[in-house]
Design an enzyme around this catalytic site. Structure first.
Site, PDB file in Angstrom:
ATOM      1  N   GLU A 197      42.324  91.397 -23.138  1.00 44.94           N
ATOM      2  CA  GLU A 197      42.105  89.627 -23.155  1.00 44.94           C
ATOM      3  C   GLU A 197      41.396  89.130 -23.683  1.00 44.94           C
ATOM      4  O   GLU A 197      41.876  87.712 -24.817  1.00 44.94           O
ATOM      5  CB  GLU A 197      40.801  89.009 -21.559  1.00 44.94           C
ATOM      6  CG  GLU A 197      41.562  89.468 -19.805  1.00 44.94           C
ATOM      7  CD  GLU A 197      42.013  91.309 -19.804  1.00 44.94           C
ATOM      8  OE1 GLU A 197      41.550  91.645 -20.197  1.00 44.94           O
ATOM      9  OE2 GLU A 197      43.259  91.382 -18.720  1.00 44.94           O
TER      10      GLU A 197
ATOM     11  N   GLU B  54      41.079  99.165 -36.278  1.00 44.28           N
ATOM     12  CA  GLU B  54      41.329  99.419 -35.193  1.00 44.28           C
ATOM     13  C   GLU B  54      42.856  99.506 -35.457  1.00 44.28           C
ATOM     14  O   GLU B  54      43.556 100.732 -34.728  1.00 44.28           O
ATOM     15  CB  GLU B  54      40.919  99.537 -33.992  1.00 44.28           C
ATOM     16  CG  GLU B  54      41.036 100.004 -33.154  1.00 44.28           C
ATOM     17  CD  GLU B  54      38.832 100.431 -32.267  1.00 44.28           C
ATOM     18  OE1 GLU B  54      38.224  98.798 -32.098  1.00 44.28           O
ATOM     19  OE2 GLU B  54      39.264 100.156 -31.192  1.00 44.28           O
TER      20      GLU B  54
ATOM     21  N   SER C 188      30.150 101.048 -28.030  1.00 45.64           N
ATOM     22  CA  SER C 188      30.494 100.183 -26.822  1.00 45.64           C
ATOM     23  C   SER C 188      29.086 100.901 -25.992  1.00 45.64           C
ATOM     24  O   SER C 188      28.626 102.214 -26.859  1.00 45.64           O
ATOM     25  CB  SER C 188      31.744 100.466 -25.721  1.00 45.64           C
ATOM     26  OG  SER C 188      32.895 100.713 -26.402  1.00 45.64           O
TER      27      SER C 188
ATOM     28  N   GLN D  13      32.990 106.651 -33.037  1.00 45.78           N
ATOM     29  CA  GLN D  13      32.784 105.748 -33.126  1.00 45.78           C
ATOM     30  C   GLN D  13      31.701 105.124 -32.375  1.00 45.78           C
ATOM     31  O   GLN D  13      31.904 105.277 -30.486  1.00 45.78           O
ATOM     32  CB  GLN D  13      33.562 104.644 -33.072  1.00 45.78           C
ATOM     33  CG  GLN D  13      33.432 103.169 -32.734  1.00 45.78           C
ATOM     34  CD  GLN D  13      34.734 102.483 -32.271  1.00 45.78           C
ATOM     35  OE1 GLN D  13      35.676 102.624 -31.460  1.00 45.78           O
ATOM     36  NE2 GLN D  13      34.604 100.958 -32.574  1.00 45.78           N
TER      37      GLN D  13
ATOM     38  N   SER E 145      34.895 108.405 -27.581  1.00 47.63           N
ATOM     39  CA  SER E 145      36.173 109.243 -27.758  1.00 47.63           C
ATOM     40  C   SER E 145      35.828 110.203 -28.454  1.00 47.63           C
ATOM     41  O   SER E 145      34.431 110.020 -30.096  1.00 47.63           O
ATOM     42  CB  SER E 145      37.679 108.745 -27.925  1.00 47.63           C
ATOM     43  OG  SER E 145      37.839 107.332 -27.287  1.00 47.63           O
TER      44      SER E 145
HETATM   45  C1  LIG Z   1      39.964 105.465 -23.475  1.00 45.82           C
HETATM   46  C2  LIG Z   1      39.050 104.434 -23.768  1.00 45.82           C
HETATM   47  C3  LIG Z   1      38.469 104.951 -24.800  1.00 45.82           C
HETATM   48  C4  LIG Z   1      37.547 104.109 -25.786  1.00 45.82           C
HETATM   49  N1  LIG Z   1      36.648 104.777 -26.878  1.00 45.82           N
HETATM   50  C5  LIG Z   1      35.848 104.171 -27.394  1.00 45.82           C
HETATM   51  C6  LIG Z   1      34.810 104.823 -28.031  1.00 45.82           C
HETATM   52  O1  LIG Z   1      35.722 106.606 -29.421  1.00 45.82           O
HETATM   53  N2  LIG Z   1      34.039 104.111 -28.825  1.00 45.82           N
HETATM   54  C7  LIG Z   1      33.585 102.289 -28.172  1.00 45.82           C
HETATM   55  O2  LIG Z   1      32.782 102.547 -28.805  1.00 45.82           O
HETATM   56  N3  LIG Z   1      34.152 102.427 -27.250  1.00 45.82           N
HETATM   57  C8  LIG Z   1      35.637 103.072 -26.715  1.00 45.82           C
HETATM   58  N4  LIG Z   1      36.077 102.295 -25.691  1.00 45.82           N
HETATM   59  C9  LIG Z   1      35.603 101.191 -25.381  1.00 45.82           C
HETATM   60  C10 LIG Z   1      36.382 100.288 -25.767  1.00 45.82           C
HETATM   61  O3  LIG Z   1      35.574  99.449 -26.377  1.00 45.82           O
HETATM   62  C11 LIG Z   1      35.461  99.436 -23.937  1.00 45.82           C
HETATM   63  O4  LIG Z   1      36.186  99.666 -23.130  1.00 45.82           O
HETATM   64  C12 LIG Z   1      36.506  98.132 -24.375  1.00 45.82           C
HETATM   65  O5  LIG Z   1      36.262  97.439 -25.473  1.00 45.82           O
HETATM   66  C13 LIG Z   1      35.825  96.923 -22.765  1.00 45.82           C
HETATM   67  O6  LIG Z   1      34.402  96.955 -22.978  1.00 45.82           O
HETATM   68  P1  LIG Z   1      34.096  96.957 -21.572  1.00 45.82           P
HETATM   69  O7  LIG Z   1      34.388  98.230 -20.996  1.00 45.82           O
HETATM   70  O8  LIG Z   1      32.545  96.912 -21.745  1.00 45.82           O
HETATM   71  O9  LIG Z   1      34.111  95.820 -20.701  1.00 45.82           O
HETATM   72  P2  LIG Z   1      33.765  94.727 -20.121  1.00 45.82           P
HETATM   73  O10 LIG Z   1      33.690  93.785 -21.857  1.00 45.82           O
HETATM   74  O11 LIG Z   1      32.914  94.207 -19.263  1.00 45.82           O
HETATM   75  O12 LIG Z   1      35.056  93.142 -19.879  1.00 45.82           O
HETATM   76  C14 LIG Z   1      35.918  93.538 -18.605  1.00 45.82           C
HETATM   77  C15 LIG Z   1      36.619  92.440 -18.134  1.00 45.82           C
HETATM   78  O13 LIG Z   1      36.787  91.463 -18.274  1.00 45.82           O
HETATM   79  C16 LIG Z   1      37.670  91.406 -19.352  1.00 45.82           C
HETATM   80  N5  LIG Z   1      36.484  90.227 -20.010  1.00 45.82           N
HETATM   81  C17 LIG Z   1      35.645  90.343 -21.326  1.00 45.82           C
HETATM   82  N6  LIG Z   1      35.638  89.290 -22.040  1.00 45.82           N
HETATM   83  C18 LIG Z   1      36.195  88.306 -21.789  1.00 45.82           C
HETATM   84  C19 LIG Z   1      36.554  87.454 -22.204  1.00 45.82           C
HETATM   85  N7  LIG Z   1      35.253  86.659 -23.370  1.00 45.82           N
HETATM   86  N8  LIG Z   1      37.082  86.739 -21.953  1.00 45.82           N
HETATM   87  C20 LIG Z   1      37.785  86.831 -20.417  1.00 45.82           C
HETATM   88  N9  LIG Z   1      38.333  88.277 -20.377  1.00 45.82           N
HETATM   89  C21 LIG Z   1      36.799  88.739 -21.026  1.00 45.82           C
HETATM   90  C22 LIG Z   1      37.997  92.052 -19.941  1.00 45.82           C
HETATM   91  O14 LIG Z   1      38.787  91.783 -21.080  1.00 45.82           O
HETATM   92  C23 LIG Z   1      37.836  92.963 -19.205  1.00 45.82           C
HETATM   93  O15 LIG Z   1      39.034  93.241 -18.369  1.00 45.82           O
HETATM   94  C24 LIG Z   1      37.441 103.040 -25.173  1.00 45.82           C
HETATM   95  C25 LIG Z   1      37.011 103.082 -24.490  1.00 45.82           C
HETATM   96  C26 LIG Z   1      38.896 103.366 -23.721  1.00 45.82           C
HETATM   97  C27 LIG Z   1      39.128 103.230 -22.275  1.00 45.82           C
END
Ligand SMILES: Cc1cc2nc3c(=O)[nH]c(=O)nc-3n(C[C@H](O)[C@H](O)[C@H](O)COP(=O)(O)OP(=O)(O)OC[C@H]3O[C@@H](n4cnc5c(N)ncnc54)[C@H](O)[C@@H]3O)c2cc1C
Lengths: 375, 401
Positions: free
Chosen positions: B371, B238, B123, B120, B155
């Site tokens: 969140e 999902e 991100s 996928q 992933s």
């Molecule tokens: C092990 C693992 C596997 C993954 N696999 C995939 C994959 O296969 N494909 C893929 O596309 N993605 C994947 N991801 C990505 C995952 O979907 C994102 O990490 C996730 O959606 C959070 O985005 P970010 O890391 O940019 O954090 P951010 O969006 O920058 O968030 C940082 C912090 O702010 C908080 N936050 C953000 N917005 C808000 C809001 N509006 N209100 C309150 N709090 C908020 C979040 O909860 C978090 O605590 C994976 C992540 C992990 C850890």
């Protein structure tokens, strides 16, 4: 993700949903209670000398038959089950209805195990009201202390039981006098029968007042084969549904208020700090519903897993209801702290319920033995 | 009693009979596994709620669990469900919903059999929770799209043959309206997958660099500019549907914790005991909640409890594994191996407690953070208003980044 062979084994879960019949029953109870005991009427009653709504109780028992649901038809009941009882408990919890339902549940569970069918049928029909004279905080899984004895081993009772629930309007008391025997005592309608003194205490939960009962040469009929612990367990299982109803009501009231109330130029419900709090509460309530339904279904089917199911439901339900009531008051701000607002009715009920029939800590300690997680 | 909603023509018994007949004809112990899986797909017993011809029989969703159980019991080969979670759980329903007939036939068979693993590509370094803010661009060139950008946390990308990709096709439209959804061939020129090391030491996920990658237009899912709606549909799937049936008591992270508790009475203290019991009760409550949700889904009343279940499991996994480390005392200070490598995709219950403690930190981030899921519950379940936001109607190119 699964671990190694799970210990203990997993009983079948059974149906955790509500049947159509249960939903119909819920609708009838809700309609009656909303009409007859809206919160302002409940609140007004707390300032009177008649804390129990006997008229509502009469209609609940005689029109809907809530006291006979778990009693088989051939013994004078409706032949439903503890599942339906639990649905009624949800609705009465939602309304903090001041009726002796919970006490009746425990008394019915106790009588069902005895041969007292005449009394059982009268209780099921709402003609008589029975209360089990056990201190309100006693829960299943631990021996119930016997504080009332038979004078000279005979039929007259001596002793005191404090903090009995739903005994204010009871006309018959079921008093444990040994591990397996209860004494059936005619308690009269207003205050006391022969040798029975009842004192209604000022109680934290104004909608479910405590009674201290003293027996001084009270005549009794001794009945053997009574399982008080089982009755308390059924009570705890049903109480979890009452707590569920209360918690849902608190959440609904709070959601409605925060949508309507504006501060800083926007609805309070649009602030994320509050949204997340309510989301967490909602999650906890979905769990309380699952655990309460499971306990009710185990009670209904006589499942051997009932002790675990009731302990889980009670431990979880107590904490969720209390959280809901406390959050509700907090999120209403100053208005929630006033006497003329319903939040305190729910808070007091929830706080008291978290002690009734065993605290969460009590149930966890019992569970430790049941699922082999020793101290 | 609420009963399982089944199409009148195909019930649980019919399916059981079909499975039995299939097994009689294709002995799992003698049939070559990939052959077995292809035949199972052709017989419509892959995912029975899919349409006939696409691995299903148009049966009710709730009936799949029993079919899977019957195949498992017969020792039938698996279709690599762990490795292909994204394919099976997210890509497939999206292809079915938005794909053309030829796209269905092209991708679904090899996806279901596990011959092709999917990943996928959503991100990006600059867009996680706020997925609609993503910057990877797709520019049309005749019958093709030329894609440039970087994806992250992907992933399975190193195993994947295909990826589902969201890219920006119109930077002057507001953010949600300028996206389109594609299937990208992970072997195409310009796709570069680099392992990304995570806190466990391993590299389970990846960065994916897309440089002038050419995607034929017939690999687009949905209309141009409709990418957000398609992506939403993917994300909705999902949270893998929880099937009916009884989930084992003490399954999940509480299992190894309780086992350790029973094996090590010398570690018991009143404080730890209380935490142990609280987690046990909460896990049991979560288990029953998941089962109730499964019952609701099987009865055709899809409940919104799914988001709540994910929030809860993430927290319980984290708290149980944390307590388990505490019970280990000195051993709770040790770690098996931080060497960078590609992890086996396997049952977490078999991994070391310290590894699990670290891995479970991701449970509240991957697949939508806790969140964000609370926002979902608050807005979609409780109906609370969305927070005021400034990014909805502004062209994406003008937004601060
Ligand atoms: C092990 C693992 C596997 C993954 N696999 C995939 C994959 O296969 N494909 C893929 O596309 N993605 C994947 N991801 C990505 C995952 O979907 C994102 O990490 C996730 O959606 C959070 O985005 P970010 O890391 O940019 O954090 P951010 O969006 O920058 O968030 C940082 C912090 O702010 C908080 N936050 C953000 N917005 C808000 C809001 N509006 N209100 C309150 N709090 C908020 C979040 O909860 C978090 O605590 C994976 C992540 C992990 C850890």
């Amino acid at each position: 993700m699964s671990a190694a062979a799970p210990t203990p084994s997993t009983p079948e879960t059974g149906d955790l949903l509500y049947s159509d019949v249960e939903e119909d029953l819920r609708a009838s109870v809700r309609a009656l209670v909303e009409k007859q005991a809206p919160w302002d009427v409940v609140l007004a009653r707390t300032d009177t000398e008649e804390p129990v709504d006997t008229d509502l109780w009469k209609r609940l028992t005689q029109e809907i038959g809530v006291a006979g649901l778990a009693v088989p038809e051939e013994r004078g009941g409706a032949g439903a089950s503890w599942r339906e009882v639990a649905v009624v408990a949800e609705e009465l919890g939602r309304a903090v209805a001041p009726v002796p339902f919970l006490g009746t549940v425990v008394a019915t569970a106790l009588l069902l195990g005895t041969g007292e069918d005449e009394l059982l049928a009268a209780v099921a029909a709402g003609e008589r009201t029975a209360a089990v004279a056990v201190g309100a905080t006693r829960g299943p899984g631990r021996p119930v202390p016997v504080t009332v004895e038979r004078q000279g081993g005979g039929d007259l009772l001596q002793g005191t039981v404090t903090a009995v629930i739903d005994a204010v309007t009871a006309d018959v008391l079921l008093v444990p006098v040994s591990g397996t025997e209860i004494a059936v005592v005619e308690a009269g309608v207003d205050g006391g029968g022969d040798g029975v003194t009842r004192t209604t205490a000022e109680s934290l939960d104004m909608t479910r007042r405590l009674t201290d009962v003293t027996f001084d040469g009270a005549p009794a009929r001794i009945v053997a084969g009574a399982d008080v612990e089982h009755a308390l367990r059924i009570g705890a299982a049903v109480l979890a549904s009452e707590q569920l109803g209360l918690a849902e009501r608190c959440l609904a009231d709070t959601v409605a208020y925060l949508r309507e109330r504006h501060q800083f130029g926007r609805a309070l419900a649009s602030y994320q700090a509050l949204k997340h709090r309510l989301a967490d509460l909602w999650v906890a309530i979905t769990q309380a519903r699952a655990t309460a339904r499971y306990a009710a279904r185990c009670a209904a089917d006589g499942s051997p897993d009932l002790p675990v199911a009731a302990a889980v439901a009670a431990a979880h339900g107590s904490e969720v209801a209390l959280l809901a009531a406390e959050d509700s008051l907090q999120l209403h701000g100053g208005i929630g702290f006033t006497w003329e607002h319903p939040a305190h009715l729910f808070l007091k009920r929830a706080r008291a319920e978290a002690l009734l029939l065993g605290s969460a800590d009590h149930h966890r300690a019992v569970l430790a033995e049941l699922v082999d997680l020793p101290a | 009693m609420t009963s399982t909603d089944t199409p009148p023509d195909l019930g649980a018994e019919d399916l059981a009979a079909r499975v039995e007949a299939f097994l009689a004809e294709h002995d799992p112990s003698t049939t070559e596994p990939s052959e077995f899986l292809r035949e199972r797909f052709a017989a419509g017993l892959a995912w029975v709620h899919y349409p006939a011809g696409l691995g299903g029989l148009g049966a009710a969703n709730g009936l799949q669990t029993a079919v899977d159980a019957a195949f498992a019991e017969a020792g039938a080969p698996e279709n690599r469900p762990r490795l292909n979670v994204i394919g099976l759980g997210m890509a497939a329903p999206t292809i079915l919903r938005f794909g053309t007939e030829s796209q269905h036939r092209r991708w679904l068979p090899s996806l279901w059999t596990g011959e092709d693993i999917w990943c996928q590509l959503f991100s990006e370094p600059g867009a996680g929770s706020d997925l609609a803010g993503l910057a990877t661009s797709a520019v049309r060139d005749g019958d093709e799209w030329v894609v440039n950008g970087q994806k992250v946390w992907t992933s399975m990308a190193h195993h994947a043959r295909w990826g589902i990709l969201v890219a920006r096709t119109d930077p002057s439209a507001p953010k949600h309206r300028g996206l389109s959804y594609f299937v990208v061939d992970m072997q195409a020129p310009g796709v570069e997958v680099r392992g990304l090391r995570q806190i466990t030491g391993e590299a389970e996920f990846n960065e994916v660099f897309l440089t002038d990658v050419r995607i034929p237009d017939d690999q687009r899912l949905g209309e141009v500019g409709q990418g957000w709606a398609v992506a939403q549909y993917t994300l909705m799937n999902e949270r893998v549907a929880i099937g009916g049936g009884t989930l084992p008591r003490e399954s999940g992270a509480v299992g190894p914790l309780a086992a350790r508790w029973r094996e090590h009475p010398e570690a018991h203290t009143p404080g730890l005991h209380d935490r142990m019991l609280r987690l046990w009760v909460q896990t049991e409550a979560a288990r029953l909640t998941a089962e109730r949700l499964g019952q609701q889904q099987a009865a055709g009343q899809p409940g919104p409890e799914g988001s709540g279940v994910k929030i809860t499991y993430a927290r319980l996994n984290q708290e149980c594994s944390s307590l388990e480390l505490e019970l280990r005392g000195e051993d709770g200070l040790r770690y098996p191996d931080y060497t960078e490598r590609r992890p086996e995709v396997e049952d977490y219950g078999r991994r070391d407690a310290a590894w699990r403690y670290l891995r479970f930190r991701a449970n509240s981030i991957e697949g939508g953070t806790s969140e964000i899921l609370r926002n979902v519950v608050a807005e979609r379940v409780l109906g609370l208003p969305a927070e005021a936001r400034a990014d909805k109607d502004v062209p994406w190119k003008d937004l601060p980044r």
